[in-house]
Design a protein around this motif. Structure first.
Motif, PDB file in Angstrom:
ATOM      1  N   ALA A 163      -4.724   6.141 -13.525  1.00  0.00           N
ATOM      2  CA  ALA A 163      -3.310   5.679 -12.622  1.00  0.00           C
ATOM      3  C   ALA A 163      -3.448   5.890 -11.226  1.00  0.00           C
ATOM      4  N   ALA A 164      -2.518   5.248 -10.560  1.00  0.00           N
ATOM      5  CA  ALA A 164      -2.475   5.369  -9.238  1.00  0.00           C
ATOM      6  C   ALA A 164      -0.934   5.185  -8.579  1.00  0.00           C
ATOM      7  N   PHE A 165      -0.787   5.879  -7.447  1.00  0.00           N
ATOM      8  CA  PHE A 165       0.660   5.906  -7.263  1.00  0.00           C
ATOM      9  C   PHE A 165       0.730   5.192  -5.927  1.00  0.00           C
ATOM     10  N   GLY A 166       1.951   4.347  -6.088  1.00  0.00           N
ATOM     11  CA  GLY A 166       2.310   3.222  -5.001  1.00  0.00           C
ATOM     12  C   GLY A 166       3.587   3.693  -4.347  1.00  0.00           C
ATOM     13  N   LEU A 167       3.178   4.465  -2.929  1.00  0.00           N
ATOM     14  CA  LEU A 167       4.427   4.668  -2.172  1.00  0.00           C
ATOM     15  C   LEU A 167       4.324   3.900  -0.825  1.00  0.00           C
ATOM     16  N   THR A 168       3.250   4.132  -0.115  1.00  0.00           N
ATOM     17  CA  THR A 168       3.017   3.856   1.407  1.00  0.00           C
ATOM     18  C   THR A 168       3.014   2.189   1.418  1.00  0.00           C
ATOM     19  N   GLU A 169       3.767   1.700   2.365  1.00  0.00           N
ATOM     20  CA  GLU A 169       3.734   0.167   2.718  1.00  0.00           C
ATOM     21  C   GLU A 169       3.609   0.291   4.272  1.00  0.00           C
ATOM     22  N   SER A 170       3.390  -1.053   4.789  1.00  0.00           N
ATOM     23  CA  SER A 170       2.742  -1.143   6.286  1.00  0.00           C
ATOM     24  C   SER A 170       3.957  -0.442   7.099  1.00  0.00           C
ATOM     25  N   ASN A 171       5.349  -0.532   6.769  1.00  0.00           N
ATOM     26  CA  ASN A 171       6.423   0.013   7.535  1.00  0.00           C
ATOM     27  C   ASN A 171       6.917   1.291   6.851  1.00  0.00           C
ATOM     28  N   ALA A 172       6.435   1.876   5.860  1.00  0.00           N
ATOM     29  CA  ALA A 172       6.710   2.817   5.327  1.00  0.00           C
ATOM     30  C   ALA A 172       5.486   3.936   4.768  1.00  0.00           C
ATOM     31  N   GLY A 173       5.637   5.049   5.690  1.00  0.00           N
ATOM     32  CA  GLY A 173       4.515   5.867   5.406  1.00  0.00           C
ATOM     33  C   GLY A 173       5.348   7.495   5.445  1.00  0.00           C
ATOM     34  N   SER A 174       5.087   7.914   6.662  1.00  0.00           N
ATOM     35  CA  SER A 174       5.877   9.099   6.759  1.00  0.00           C
ATOM     36  C   SER A 174       7.364   8.687   6.691  1.00  0.00           C
ATOM     37  N   ASP A 175       7.874   7.725   6.757  1.00  0.00           N
ATOM     38  CA  ASP A 175       9.236   7.386   6.604  1.00  0.00           C
ATOM     39  C   ASP A 175       9.521   6.442   5.374  1.00  0.00           C
ATOM     40  N   ALA A 176       9.657   7.395   4.301  1.00  0.00           N
ATOM     41  CA  ALA A 176       9.592   6.605   3.034  1.00  0.00           C
ATOM     42  C   ALA A 176      10.700   5.621   2.817  1.00  0.00           C
ATOM     43  N   GLY A 177      12.002   6.046   3.816  1.00  0.00           N
ATOM     44  CA  GLY A 177      12.802   5.252   3.771  1.00  0.00           C
ATOM     45  C   GLY A 177      12.595   3.822   4.141  1.00  0.00           C
ATOM     46  N   GLY A 178      11.392   3.621   4.766  1.00  0.00           N
ATOM     47  CA  GLY A 178      11.415   2.198   5.343  1.00  0.00           C
ATOM     48  C   GLY A 178      10.691   1.085   4.081  1.00  0.00           C
ATOM     49  N   ILE A 179      10.746   1.366   2.944  1.00  0.00           N
ATOM     50  CA  ILE A 179      10.144   0.842   2.074  1.00  0.00           C
ATOM     51  C   ILE A 179      11.011  -0.504   1.711  1.00  0.00           C
ATOM     52  N   GLN A 180       9.973  -1.715   1.717  1.00  0.00           N
ATOM     53  CA  GLN A 180      10.441  -3.216   1.736  1.00  0.00           C
ATOM     54  C   GLN A 180      10.227  -3.751   0.242  1.00  0.00           C
ATOM     55  N   THR A 181       9.327  -3.128  -0.502  1.00  0.00           N
ATOM     56  CA  THR A 181       9.355  -3.540  -1.855  1.00  0.00           C
ATOM     57  C   THR A 181      10.744  -3.696  -2.562  1.00  0.00           C
ATOM     58  N   THR A 182      10.822  -4.767  -3.492  1.00  0.00           N
ATOM     59  CA  THR A 182      12.115  -4.640  -4.221  1.00  0.00           C
ATOM     60  C   THR A 182      12.065  -4.948  -5.672  1.00  0.00           C
ATOM     61  N   ALA A 183      12.878  -4.687  -6.199  1.00  0.00           N
ATOM     62  CA  ALA A 183      12.895  -4.759  -7.741  1.00  0.00           C
ATOM     63  C   ALA A 183      14.227  -5.471  -8.266  1.00  0.00           C
ATOM     64  N   VAL A 184      14.284  -6.268  -8.976  1.00  0.00           N
ATOM     65  CA  VAL A 184      15.694  -6.999  -9.087  1.00  0.00           C
ATOM     66  C   VAL A 184      15.744  -7.173 -10.720  1.00  0.00           C
ATOM     67  N   LEU A 185      16.769  -6.658 -11.413  1.00  0.00           N
ATOM     68  CA  LEU A 185      16.850  -6.813 -12.633  1.00  0.00           C
ATOM     69  C   LEU A 185      17.163  -8.438 -13.173  1.00  0.00           C
TER      70      LEU A 185
END
Lengths: 262, 383
Positions: free
Chosen positions: B120-142
């Motif tokens: 398994a792997a854990f996917g949290l960090t993005e180019s604009n979201a590391g320490s600031d997890a609130g900066g996540i830009q990945t989206t999921a739409v139903l």
């Protein structure tokens, strides 16, 4: 398929010392380990069980401390283990050992395949595997480097030879002795270690295996060790250096000067 | 020092130590230099049940005790932090399922994680979201019965080597902290791919890649927990996983101390082994004090977490900070003790120093850990 693997506890070769006074092997404080070849025998038994089905029982003749290597065998995937231990077995040579082991294996019941290491690193005789096969009235193949197929009737394998290998098909029941090339032994597993800690490892005595006491231990052993000694250091040594041609020339010169060259 | 481990824990330590000594140490230079993923070692660890260690018993694991995992990771990290990271990343990637997944998801994935069949792997960090997890830009739409994921995760450990990825994505942008959810993406899901392996300063054999999701469609039931619980799952995951990083720090610090002290006994200057000089003794003494202190805090934190307290963030963050700062200091000092030899790649301590740095960075920088501790203190003293 019922597989029996015979293993032996030996002094760790990395840790062996000679007692300077008596010139005998000093076993005091020396770590005991599974004979390295037997580790491959154990792995092959477990591997064949996993691939072709069956059950692996590990047998060791030795003092009560040999229980440690049987526990290790269980932690590496063996199903059952039996210690064959009695003061009457002490001092056994290979003839008495094969008798004792054969009696113990007969007590286990119908066995399809017996696997042993090629030889033990303490005695280095390589006699127990073949001797045991004869006593169990089984076909045997020594120095097995690969087992490719096992059916309910035959085993197909490769026997290591000096100049290559033989491909052999042998009818079951059979006994194999294996070389190190046959596999890479696994590490124990955490589950295996837990199983080993609570494993019921029965200890068979001479009486349990219905043995004729005259054939056991020192009394049943025609081989008597008269003396153990380290070889005397040889005389002068010369180390030749240079290119292969130069060394060959120097060597030839030495031969010419001595009587060896005729 | 004796930590009075149970017979079972001691057996785990001994086995991890054996694999580390016999398999990891002989191969760590090869894997550091080639930057190859250490598949043979990861598979050996799986066969010996180390992947079962962090999975609960009811799903085919060995119980999932934090303390047991910490003890194992310390010994594996003692051998090589890169290889240990390749192993530990699966625990991190699996924790979201354990802490937040439905019974069905647990039954589907956990038994296969326990055997090592699935990594398994854990996917949290993005180019604009590391320490600031609130900066996540990945989206999921139903979309009907499927979630459609779009975005790119960065520096993901086990990228390209894992079979399942636990990914956080924004599901309701206007809902703030309740606007993110976690999902399980499988390696062969349509629209999912991994970038090339990053070139790193240390832990070079562990795989680090981008995860790219372009209209990546996954079944609706692959959401972990309820919609909007993504951040909670992440926080719970990190609380459980940080002691693992701390154990790599303790193992690494101990390894560096072992190398430095043995070297100091055999290196002669001015006619004496350098360990006889007070200047060197004091360096070694401080290394030993700090390593023991970090280990003691780690073990206490692990036991605390295993008691399932309501709040484990502070202890978890404390042991991570302490052990990884110690690892950085001790490995740097080990290079100092070995001096010129220590700087050479022929000796193992320069790699240890390179490997130590990431421990202060990943799974939450040590600055973020101090924030966590500070916020907890603020709460405690408000009561």
């Amino acid at each position: 398929m019922n597989i029996v693997v015979c293993i032996k506890q030996v002094p760790d070769a990395k840790d062996v010392r000679l007692d300077p006074e008596t010139n005998t092997l000093s076993r005091e404080g020396v770590k005991s380990v599974i004979n390295p070849y037997d580790r491959h025998a154990m792995e092959e038994g477990v591997r064949l069980k996993e691939e072709f089905g069956g059950k692996v029982t590990v047998v060791s003749m030795g003092p009560p401390q040999a229980r440690a290597i049987l526990e290790e065998a269980i932690s590496c995937g063996a199903d059952d283990a039996i210690l064959v231990s009695d003061r009457a077995f002490a001092g056994a040579d290979t003839l008495a050992t094969t008798y004792t082991l054969s009696q113990a294996i007969k007590k286990i019941g119908a066995v399809d395949l017996v696997i042993c290491g090629k030889q033990a690193t303490d005695g280095d005789t390589a006699q127990v595997g073949p001797g045991l096969a004869v006593r169990l009235d089984m076909a045997y193949v020594t120095c097995v480097q690969q087992v490719s197929t096992v059916t309910d009737k035959v085993v197909v394998l490769e026997r290591m030879m000096d100049d290559g290998y033989d491909e052999v098909e042998v009818e079951l029941p059979a006994l194999l002795t294996v070389v190190k090339e046959v596999n890479t032994p696994r590490f124990p597993s955490i589950r295996g270690l837990r199983k080993a800690r609570v494993a019921d490892i029965p200890s068979y005595t001479a009486e349990d295996i219905g043995a004729d006491v005259a054939m056991l231990g020192l009394g049943g052993s025609p081989t008597q060790v008269v003396k153990v000694f380290p070889p005397e250091p040889k005389g002068d040594r010369t180390i030749l250096t240079g290119s292969v041609d130069e060394i060959a020339e120097k060597l030839a010169e030495i031969f010419r000067e001595s009587s060896i060259g005729g | 020092m004796d930590h009075f481990l149970s017979e079972d824990q001691q057996a785990i330590v001994d086995l991890a130590k054996q694999i580390s000594r016999e398999m990891i140490v002989p191969k760590r230079v090869y894997y550091d230099e080639t930057e190859e993923y250490p598949l043979d070692i990861v598979e050996t660890l799986a066969k010996s049940d180390f992947f079962a260690l962090f999975v609960p018993e009811e799903f085919g694991g060995l119980g999932g005790s934090c303390y047991d995992l910490v003890l194992a990771l310390e010994q594996i990290g003692h051998g090589c932090v890169g290889i240990a990271t390749a192993y530990a990343a699966s625990a991190l990637g699996t924790y979201p399922i354990i802490v937040g997944g439905s019974q069905e998801l647990k039954e589907k994935y956990l038994p296969k994680v326990a055997t090592g069949e699935l990594r398994a792997a854990f996917g949290l960090t993005e180019s604009n979201a590391g320490s600031d997890a609130g900066g996540i830009q990945t989206t999921a739409v139903l979309d009907g019965d499927e979630w459609v994921l779009n975005g790119t995760k960065q520096w993901i450990t086990n990228g390209g080597q894992a079979h399942i990825y636990t990914i956080i994505a924004i599901t309701d942008p206007h809902k703030g902290a309740r606007g993110a959810s976690m999902f399980i993406v499988e390696a062969d899901d349509p629209g999912f791919s991994c970038g090339p392996k990053e070139k790193k300063m240390g832990i070079r054999c562990s795989a680090t890649t981008e995860l790219i999701m372009k209209d990546c469609r996954i079944p609706k039931d692959r959401i972990i927990g309820r919609r909007g619980t993504g951040f909670i799952t992440v926080m719970k995951t990190l609380d459980k996983s940080r002691p693992g990083i701390a154990s790599l720090g303790v193992g690494l610090a101990q390894a560096a101390l072992d190398e430095a002290a043995s070297y100091a006994k055999t290196r002669y200057q001015f006619g004496k082994p350098i360990i006889s000089f007070q200047a060197v003794q004091h360096l070694l003494a401080d290394m030993a004090i700090e390593t023991e202190a970090a280990r003691a805090l780690l073990y206490v934190a692990a036991r605390h977490i295993d008691a399932h307290p309501k709040d484990m963030s502070k202890g978890s963050a404390m042991c991570k900070v302490k052990a990884t700062d110690v690892a950085m200091k001790v490995t740097t000092d080990a290079v100092q003790v070995l001096a010129g030899y220590g700087f050479m790649r022929e000796y193992p301590v320069e790699k240890m120093m390179r490997d130590a740095k990431i421990l202060q960075i990943y799974e939450g920088t040590n600055q973020i850990q101090r924030n966590v501790i500070g916020q907890e203190l603020n709460k405690e003293y408000t009561k």
